[in-house]
Design a protein around this motif. Structure first.
Motif, short mmCIF file in Angstrom:
data_model
loop_
_atom_site.label_atom_id
_atom_site.label_comp_id
_atom_site.label_asym_id
_atom_site.label_seq_id
_atom_site.Cartn_x
_atom_site.Cartn_y
_atom_site.Cartn_z
N GLU A 176 0.84 -1.20 0.00
CA GLU A 176 0.00 0.00 0.00
C GLU A 176 0.87 1.24 0.00
O GLU A 176 1.93 1.28 0.64
CB GLU A 176 -0.92 0.01 1.23
N TRP A 177 0.42 2.26 -0.76
CA TRP A 177 1.12 3.54 -0.82
C TRP A 177 0.68 4.43 0.33
O TRP A 177 -0.48 4.40 0.75
CB TRP A 177 0.85 4.24 -2.15
N TRP A 182 -4.08 2.29 4.11
CA TRP A 182 -3.40 3.39 4.80
C TRP A 182 -4.15 4.67 4.50
O TRP A 182 -4.39 5.02 3.33
CB TRP A 182 -1.96 3.48 4.30
N LYS A 183 -4.56 5.36 5.56
CA LYS A 183 -5.19 6.68 5.39
C LYS A 183 -4.86 7.53 6.60
O LYS A 183 -5.09 7.11 7.74
CB LYS A 183 -6.71 6.55 5.24
N GLY A 184 -4.31 8.72 6.35
CA GLY A 184 -3.92 9.61 7.45
C GLY A 184 -2.86 8.97 8.31
O GLY A 184 -1.82 8.52 7.81
N LEU A 188 -7.65 -8.30 11.97
CA LEU A 188 -7.38 -6.92 11.53
C LEU A 188 -6.52 -6.24 12.59
O LEU A 188 -6.83 -6.31 13.79
CB LEU A 188 -8.69 -6.13 11.35
N ASN A 189 -5.42 -5.62 12.15
CA ASN A 189 -4.50 -4.95 13.06
C ASN A 189 -4.49 -3.46 12.73
O ASN A 189 -4.12 -3.06 11.63
CB ASN A 189 -3.10 -5.53 12.93
N PHE A 190 -4.95 -2.62 13.68
CA PHE A 190 -5.04 -1.17 13.49
C PHE A 190 -3.81 -0.51 14.10
O PHE A 190 -3.58 -0.64 15.32
CB PHE A 190 -6.31 -0.62 14.14
N ILE A 222 -8.96 -4.79 1.88
CA ILE A 222 -9.45 -3.73 2.77
C ILE A 222 -9.21 -2.39 2.08
O ILE A 222 -8.17 -2.17 1.46
CB ILE A 222 -8.78 -3.76 4.16
N ARG A 223 -10.22 -1.50 2.18
CA ARG A 223 -10.11 -0.18 1.55
C ARG A 223 -10.74 0.86 2.48
O ARG A 223 -11.81 0.63 3.06
CB ARG A 223 -10.84 -0.14 0.21
#
Length: 1145
Positions: A616-617, A717-719, A731-733, A754-755
């Motif tokens: 993921e970028w 990846w977001k923020g 799922l690992n946050f 996942i998106r």
């Protein structure tokens, strides 16, 4: 592409594809002008005129097997408005009644868990329009109140019931097609279940007849009918001579009473139910394509036939009954009489494959000039009949089919010799009745017409799954002027379909790849990169195809050039946040980093570099700082330039600064190469962080694996939030700012994708598993909604994506793509809230008051000298604006526009008799009046409502045909009885004398022949015969007593006895064929009183009978009492006709 107003709130919708096998036959074209058909567990509603999907109904859990639109055969007002009601049944026995306009289920019905075999709305009751009759396997028929879901009654039969058909002329008659034969029910009533088990008859398949093999012989199909033995009998045939499963369909003919058709793969048999004998056959030659469905017409005696190659043919009955031998054959001593249906038009066939087959055909019930073909791949093809006028010298003399002529009247008014070609509004406006027109009349002003099918609508569906779906970049404040909600769908055949989600229509289909498309990534609003992989060879190597596509032009280029042959398969591609770089991940090969703008390879990782399992970028980059630096440098240059030029004012200096700043921003995207980051995981679970800037790729950091996680399968990846999913459903946050992580076991299977949702600050997360999908809130780290295959839904998820910030896209194995809200629950949308490419004419979508007001506006505009109209198509608009178009014709046309069945029948009969009785008012000889009635009669589909002379002529032709086809004594006796009732005593005596001396009825028939021959009109003999007839009727021999009364010209008394014993239809028939106009009117008036009684409650039928009698004032009074809008103002009808209406009563 057409521009749309930007609407962030896209409606929830479903894009559908191929149909499933149980959907065969689940289609219906309603009087409302809409087509409904089943697609897996969904019900689609399509506008027939514009071929647009208006509604997708989703509530069934199993495949839909039947759909039926509610009837419109009732008076509409504010209390009983125009509404879109549809019943659908599925393979588990559930019936759902829908309000299609809102998409809400009004009622759910469940009796058993087996597929519904057939169902039909009842149409004959004025009191209730909510009655639905259904066949529940194996042998039950159940009557339901479809408004409340209440079961009114249930009846079982001895055999398995396959389908049924109502007699369109008598609502108490019903025919059931069973596994062994046909069951005729004559006591059907909505108030109680049939008391008897019906009359069971057996069918011998035409294949078992010795004549079957001769059907395609040199003598032709027309002679084969004479050799076909009786097909319907009360005795069960032997097992080896009957194959009942060959019978595909049973249906009454709506064009004339007591006729039925049986459909076989290679024959259509027309049965006369008065003698239970075949009187017509349509046989296919050996090289012909078999039938799979037939729809009989109401307006003309025609058949729409669907063949196995998807070809739709129209066959119309030949007017004359006598068939003589062709010159090449020996003439028959007695010409054979039969019903012959000539092929008049056929459409193009489709290309039939294993997965593409015709499923069903539906016909427009209002106009009967269009048919829709439902194909198994999801296509809907709408074929419309068009007529063309040909010169007499153009006709092919070798054709055996007689010519078709234009109608004698249009909307009830006769056509003059000056009449131009009429618009193709309906089948009866395209071709005339033909049988009644004399040769001298044809030569006077009728024109010969030819029919052809024209494809006027095509609706395509999605191809077969699997799919790869990707929504275009999200809407932002910067792209709001260019944004369009575009969805790219990669298919298994290598093409990419581009849909516009505002209206759900296919925008483009791009054939890009030669193998299955596995993934798509957008690089701008108008371009994307897609990849496909071929089937692996023996070494496990494939051919990879990576294409860069420009959407406006459709141009595609090979992104990796000549690379791609015999290498490990590409597993995923990921485009960076700024759309600068592309990472290509292979199965057993290190990844590649490419520059998207120049299509150049930046770096191919070394062989010892770990293979990526997920990538993921990062959303972070240094573009803002680079922009600031560049802008600062340009501003400094601008200041130096201005300082050296002393003549430039300060205002000009600021202008130059702004221009240079704008120029720098426009060049920024081309010249600046911002630094971007991406992370990926290896097979050991280690997380690698790399940086890409310009042409360089640098390894930044490595994070050791988390012991609680399995093999990582996907990253989002977001923020400041990074989420990882593994093969065990965990799922690992990661909160990168707080440097904490939290693992959540979902107890689901492998996390496949996942998106994050688009939109600033929107931290919703969509996760896809093997068995479904979930939406999580990554801020609160809690699940928002869940969807699990086999529990919530009966389909399996193939791919997911975000549509907007609050809508998700799900591609499933039932060939559908669904746009759902955050609850991920199936929901239907309101039809009036849709954005459509073309306007849709459907007054049923208006409010009741608005719909009725529009109807009144179309009918009458007394406030203006000229009519005005801007909402119709050209042909109809020309008619409605034509000053010579009478109000009666206008009423008839608006009834067609509204699909109002009761109004259509009312105004057809009213226009006919108002005109014909008005024309009779001047002094004319009886011969002239009779000739005009035979030239322009009311269609025979209206049965006893036709003129007496035309009705008598039709009945005589019918009994002639029955007489020729008789093959047993029972048939001969029935023919003799009919001839006696019709007054044809000489022919009746001939048939009675044919009785064999060995027959048990020989003595009685001989005496009856003597009686018929010697009966006189003297007083004593009449009194004796009348006394005997009365005694016979009193002792239960009604039919015999009626015959005796008819012998002494006491048919009026016979009709009275028939009515006394409840034989109202038989009494009306006898009155039409034997009585004078005045006596017949008395019999029919008594019938009207019976129809209006509370026990029968068929006032609408009573009104039609009164119209046929010319009792227009009584009709107006009845309509006024019923609060009907048909007659509220007598000025609506032309004054001469109303003056005649007063005299006729």
């Amino acid at each position: 592409m057409q521009r749309f107003t930007v609407n962030i709130k896209l409606p929830a919708r479903t894009l559908t594809g191929a149909l499933s096998a149980p959907n065969r036959g689940a289609a219906d074209w309603g009087w409302q002008g809409l087509i409904a058909y089943g697609c897996h567990s969904l019900v689609l509603v399509v506008d027939a005129n514009s071929a647009q999907t208006l509604q997708v109904l989703e509530r069934h859990k199993a495949s839909v097997v039947k759909v039926k639109w509610a009837k419109e055969n009732y008076h509409h007002n504010v209390g009983s408005p125009y509404s879109l009601r549809l019943a659908s049944a599925d393979a588990t026995g559930k019936i759902i009644v829908w309000d299609v306009a809102t998409g809400a289920a009004r009622c759910e019905i469940q009796e058993h868990s087996k597929p519904i075999q057939d169902m039909q709305w009842l149409w004959n009751q004025d009191a209730s329009r909510d009655l639905l009759l259904a066949i529940h396997p194996p042998n039950y028929i159940v009557l339901w109140n479809a408004d409340t879901g209440t079961k009114l009654w249930k009846k079982s039969y001895a055999e398995n019931i396959l389908s049924f058909s109502f007699d369109p002329f008598d609502p108490s008659h019903l025919a059931l097609l069973t596994s062994e034969g046909i069951v005729f029910i004559s006591d059907f009533s909505p108030s109680k279940a049939p008391a008897s088990s019906g009359k069971k008859v057996y069918i011998s398949s035409p294949h078992s007849s010795p004549s079957h093999n001769k059907l395609a012989a040199a003598t032709g199909a027309k002679k084969a009918l004479d050799k076909v033995k009786i097909l319907i009998s009360n005795e069960k045939p032997s097992a080896e001579s009957v194959t009942l499963n060959d019978c595909l369909q049973l249906s009454y003919l709506p064009s004339k009473r007591n006729y039925m058709l049986l459909l076989y793969p290679r024959e259509i048999l027309i049965l006369d139910l008065e003698v239970n004998q075949t009187v017509g056959v349509i046989a296919i030659e050996r090289t012909g394509v078999p039938f799979i469905q037939v729809i009989p017409c109401f307006q003309r005696d025609g058949l729409f036939c669907l063949h196995e190659n998807g070809c739709i043919t129209l066959r119309v009955r030949r007017p004359n009954c006598s068939i003589t031998a062709t010159p090449n054959e020996e003439p028959d001593p007695e010409p054979v009489q039969e019903l012959v249906y000539d092929l008049r038009s056929q459409c193009d066939a489709i290309r039939v494959t294993k997965t593409v087959r015709p499923f069903s055909m539906v016909c427009c019930p209002v106009n009967e000039n269009a048919a829709a073909l439902i194909v198994s791949d999801g296509r809907v093809m709408i074929w419309e009949l068009k007529s063309s006028i040909s010169g007499r010298n153009m006709r092919n003399s070798s054709s055996s089919a007689s010519p078709l002529y234009s109608p004698v009247s249009f909307c009830g008014i006769p056509v003059g010799a000056f009449q131009n070609k009429l618009p193709d509004l309906s089948l009866d406006n395209m071709i005339g009745q033909g049988a009644s027109a004399g040769e001298e009349l044809r030569n006077s002003f009728l024109q010969e017409v030819h029919l052809k099918f024209l494809l006027t609508g095509l609706l395509s569906g999605l191809p077969l799954p699997p799919f790869a779906i990707r929504m275009c970049p999200p809407l932002t404040t910067k792209n709001i002027k260019q944004y369009e909600p575009i969805l790219a769908v990669g298919t298994s055949n290598g093409s990419v379909l581009v849909f516009h989600l505002t209206n759900g229509l296919l925008h483009k289909e791009l054939s890009i790849h030669s193998c299955e498309v596995k993934g798509i990534e957008w690089i701008s609003l108008t371009g994307f990169i897609s990849f496909a992989t071929s089937t692996p060879n023996n070494l496990g190597l494939v051919r990879n195809e990576l294409q860069l596509v420009d959407l406006p032009t459709g141009r595609s280029i090979a992104f990796r050039g000549e690379r791609g042959n015999d290498e490990p398969a590409i597993e995923m591609i990921k485009v960076s946040h700024l759309k600068q770089y592309l990472a290509v991940v292979f199965k057993d090969k290190p990844l590649e980093i490419w520059d998207v703008r120049t299509c150049t390879l930046l770096r191919e990782m070394s062989k010892n570099f770990p293979a990526a399992t997920a990538l993921e970028w990062s959303p972070s980059h240094n573009l803002k700082s680079l922009r600031k630096k560049q802008l600062a440098a340009r501003e400094a240059m601008a200041r130096q330039t201005v300082a050296s030029d002393t003549e430039v004012s300060s205002v000009e200096s600021s202008v130059i600064s702004l221009l240079q700043e704008a120029e720098s921003k426009s060049e920024l995207s081309q010249n600046i190469s911002a630094r971007e980051h991406f992370v990926f995981t290896g097979a050991d679970g280690q997380v690698y962080h790399l940086t890409v800037e310009g042409n360089s790729v640098k390894d930044s950091a490595r994070i050791p694996p988390d012991g609680s996680m399995g093999s990582i399968t996907c990253i989002a990846w977001k923020g400041d939030v990074l989420v990882l999913g593994d093969v065990d459903g965990n799922l690992n946050f990661w909160d990168l700012r707080a440097r904490v992580s939290r693992g959540i076991p979902t107890h689901r299977s492998w996390v496949k994708k996942i998106r994050f949702a688009p939109g600033k600050g929107n931290q919703k997360l969509l996760a896809m598993y093997n068995d479904g999908a979930e939406i999580w809130d990554s801020k609160e780290i809690q699940m928002v909604s869940s969807l699990r295959s086999g529990r919530n839904v009966n389909f399996r998820i193939l791919d997911v994506d975000w549509c907007t910030s609050d809508k998700v896209l799900l591609a499933s194995d039932d060939g559908c793509i669904r746009v759902l809200d955050l609850s991920m629950k199936a929901s239907c949308f309101r039809m009036d809230e849709q954005e459509l490419i073309e306007p849709v004419w459907c007054p049923y979508l208006l409010s009741p008051k608005a719909s009725l007001a529009l109807k009144a506006f179309l009918l009458h505009q007394p406030w203006d000298e000229k009519y005005s109209l801007d909402i119709m198509d050209i042909d109809i608009k020309k008619l409605l604006l034509d000053p010579d178009f009478t109000l009666l014709q206008r009423c008839l046309l608006v009834a067609r526009l509204y699909g109002d069945e009761s109004e259509l029948h009312f105004w057809t009969i009213a226009a006919h008799y108002l005109h014909s009785l008005c024309q009779e008012k001047p002094a004319k000889s009886d011969t002239v009046v009779l000739q005009e009635q035979l030239v322009n009669p009311l269609d025979i589909c209206y049965d006893v409502l036709c003129e007496n002379s035309y009705f008598q002529k039709f009945q005589l032709e019918r009994v002639n045909l029955q007489e020729v086809k008789r093959s047993t004594y029972e048939h001969t006796r029935k023919c003799a009885d009919q001839l006696l009732l019709l007054g044809q005593t000489d022919r009746a005596v001939q048939l009675l004398l044919e009785t064999s001396s060995e027959n048990a009825h020989y003595y009685c028939d001989s005496l009856k022949a003597c009686l018929v021959t010697t009966v006189t009109s003297s007083g004593p003999s009449q009194s004796t015969i009348k006394l005997v007839a009365t005694n016979m009727i009193a002792n239960g021999k009604l039919a015999e007593g009626v015959q005796l009364l008819c012998l002494i010209d006491k048919a009026a008394d016979a009709c009275r006895y028939l009515q006394t014993y409840g034989e109202w239809n038989r009494a009306a028939w006898l009155a039409k064929v034997r009585l004078s106009s005045e006596e017949c009117a008395d019999v029919l008036r008594r019938w009207v009183d019976h129809l209006c009684s509370p026990q029968v409650n068929q006032k609408s039928k009573a009104i039609l009978v009164l119209l046929s009698l010319g009792c227009f004032t009584k009709v107006a009074e009845m309509l006024h009492r019923m609060n009907s809008c048909r007659v509220q103002n007598p000025s609506w009808v032309p004054e001469p006709l109303w003056s005649w209406a007063g005299d006729s009563d």
